[in-house]
Enzyme design. Sequence first.
Site, PDB file in Angstrom:
ATOM      1  CD  GLU A  90     113.148  -3.499 -28.056  1.00  0.00           C
ATOM      2  OE1 GLU A  90     112.632  -4.277 -27.220  1.00  0.00           O
ATOM      3  OE2 GLU A  90     114.275  -3.696 -28.556  1.00  0.00           O
TER       4      GLU A  90
ATOM      5  CE  LYS B 280     115.876 -10.686 -27.913  1.00  0.00           C
ATOM      6  NZ  LYS B 280     116.277  -9.331 -28.250  1.00  0.00           N
TER       7      LYS B 280
END
Length: 430
Positions: free
Chosen positions: A233, A249
Amino acid sequence: MRTKYLHTAADPELFKQKLLVWSQQFKEVICLDSNNYQQNYSSFEAVIAVDAVNSIQSDYNKAFKTLKHYQSHCKDWVFGYLTYDLKNDVESLESNNFDGLQFPELYFFQPKKIFLFRENEIVLLYLEPYKEDIKNDLENIEKLTLKAVGQSDESVKIKLRIHKDDYFEKVNKILEHIYRGDIYETNFCQEFYAENTVINPLETYFKLNAISRSPFATYFKLNDLYLLSSSPERYLKKQDLNIIAQPIKGTAKRSLNLEEDEALKSALFYDEKERSENIMILDLMRNDLSKTAIKGSVRVEELCKVYTFNQVHQMISTVTSQIDKNRHPVDVIKSTFPMGSMTGAPKISAMKIIEELEETKRGLYSGAIGYFSPEGDFDFNVVIRSILYNETNKYVSYSVGGAITAKSDPLKEYEECLVKAKAMREVLEN
């Protein structure tokens, strides 16, 4: 000033590994590696920087002010990290949970020597007083012979900071907060750890990276403190006057069966609960970016796109903004910190609940690590899927978490944590 030298390596990956072995003589080492993953907005395939000519470290008190002064004064490449607990500098919050790792809450350094990897070309940037080292350093790196990474003599005995039944109880407490309207999402994390344990940090990183091959992998050494990360990420990047955030997410496991793997990927894309998690955090990130953005410049470039990594499928959204040329880069980071994907929303309420229910001070986990360029650009990852090690204390730790929403099933959330922890556990337990 830095001397620039171009070096061509027949095998850049082998050179990178030799360079990391050679770098262990220094107290400060950072390697940021994309693993040649075709990620949007990448500037380099890898960056390795070693040996501090100067540095700063700080607790949370006035940490961003300290960093702003340091980055403005250096006007050079600086590398380092921001722990999650700098939230206490941004808001009136506290971090009182157990900390077995003892990392400084903020650390940045100006390196003497930098290696930038672009395809087969390696750009060496040495501060002027050290330019005479270039030829000798390259010879010493090239002549190294790498040993095969084997199994450790002893596997690491992993313990749980929060046991399964306690985890269920804590998730149910979070759900009560959600039903009361205190929050609508929070990222709840748990620590796995080992005491009185000795590992070889570089070998452990090589093993972890071989398993995961993630686009924001990091090896970081600060004296006796180590981060070994396979993060997928990006937190935040500044490129000229453009700001890019890519929150993750939504997670699904992989399968060796191609048809089943595609089905898992498709199921993730259409999963209402996972999409709602992602969109909530995307909205939070849009709001955070708007604090420093030129009016009307915040836009969503990708919504809930599913990316495939070695261990998992991940749902990622991309949101961008533009800033005024007079806006300081550290102000942009401070206005969005900590990243919404690791807090929840509303952010302050979520962080208070996190502090109440988690058992461990997060520290560098769910913070960010990266660099500032001389032009004031920056790129930082989110420190997840990471092993942290205090060599002196013989303490090894990794944490995993997941977003809890009104639709969360405590058992499924626990199982998702185990999926995220799989690579770290395999590496440590052989």
